[in-house]
Scaffold this motif. Structure first.
Motif, mmCIF file in Angstrom:
data_model
loop_
_atom_site.group_PDB
_atom_site.id
_atom_site.type_symbol
_atom_site.label_atom_id
_atom_site.label_comp_id
_atom_site.label_asym_id
_atom_site.label_seq_id
_atom_site.Cartn_x
_atom_site.Cartn_y
_atom_site.Cartn_z
ATOM 1 N N GLU A 5 0.839 -1.192 0.000
ATOM 2 C CA GLU A 5 0.000 0.000 0.000
ATOM 3 C C GLU A 5 0.880 1.251 0.000
ATOM 4 O OE1 GLU A 5 -2.646 1.810 3.461
ATOM 5 O OE2 GLU A 5 -3.632 0.107 2.498
ATOM 6 N N ASP A 7 1.386 4.464 1.531
ATOM 7 C CA ASP A 7 0.974 5.024 2.813
ATOM 8 C C ASP A 7 0.510 6.475 2.694
ATOM 9 O OD1 ASP A 7 0.561 4.527 5.522
ATOM 10 O OD2 ASP A 7 2.495 5.383 6.079
ATOM 11 N N ALA A 10 -2.982 6.256 0.629
ATOM 12 C CA ALA A 10 -3.901 5.171 0.995
ATOM 13 C C ALA A 10 -4.346 4.414 -0.248
ATOM 14 C CB ALA A 10 -5.097 5.707 1.770
ATOM 15 N N ARG A 54 4.301 0.538 1.806
ATOM 16 C CA ARG A 54 4.282 -0.156 3.091
ATOM 17 C C ARG A 54 3.840 -1.590 2.823
ATOM 18 N NH1 ARG A 54 4.009 1.033 8.436
ATOM 19 N NH2 ARG A 54 4.506 3.193 7.994
ATOM 20 N N SER A 70 2.630 -4.023 9.995
ATOM 21 C CA SER A 70 2.688 -2.991 8.956
ATOM 22 C C SER A 70 4.085 -2.391 8.994
ATOM 23 C CB SER A 70 1.630 -1.922 9.232
ATOM 24 O OG SER A 70 1.671 -0.920 8.247
ATOM 25 N N PRO A 72 7.133 -0.103 6.915
ATOM 26 C CA PRO A 72 7.589 0.718 5.780
ATOM 27 C C PRO A 72 8.562 -0.108 4.931
ATOM 28 C CG PRO A 72 7.759 1.942 7.838
ATOM 29 C CD PRO A 72 7.462 0.504 8.197
#
Length: 88
Positions: A5, A7, A10, A54, A70, A72
């Motif tokens: 995703e 970050d 979103a 992420r 989650s 990075p």
């Protein structure tokens, strides 16, 4: 389930059953210039923005899915590309 995703925006990019497959996709994204799809940020200020990918792990045996981790993973922008995962 592993999800890549962005970050900042979103923006869910892709889903994988195995972490190894998600890492292959992150390496592919790292090889694409920041100003080419899919690395081009979706905002109107994309030239001054970027993507902050992420890696999110979900437990899909529950409904709704439960986030397990989650992390990075990879940043890509006009300033360059930066790995945040040791596997990168």
């Amino acid at each position: 389930m592993f999800v890549i995703e962005d970050d900042i925006h979103a923006d869910q990019m892709s889903k994988f059953e195995a972490r190894a497959d998600a890492l292959v996709e992150l390496r592919r994204l790292a090889a694409i210039p920041w100003d080419q799809d899919p690395n081009t940020a979706p905002c109107t200020n994309w030239r001054n923005c970027g993507r902050e990918y992420r890696l999110i792990e979900y437990d899909t045996t529950t409904m709704p899915w439960r986030e397990v981790a989650s992390t990075p993973a990879l940043n890509i922008s006009a300033a360059g590309m930066r790995w945040l995962l040791p596997e990168g």
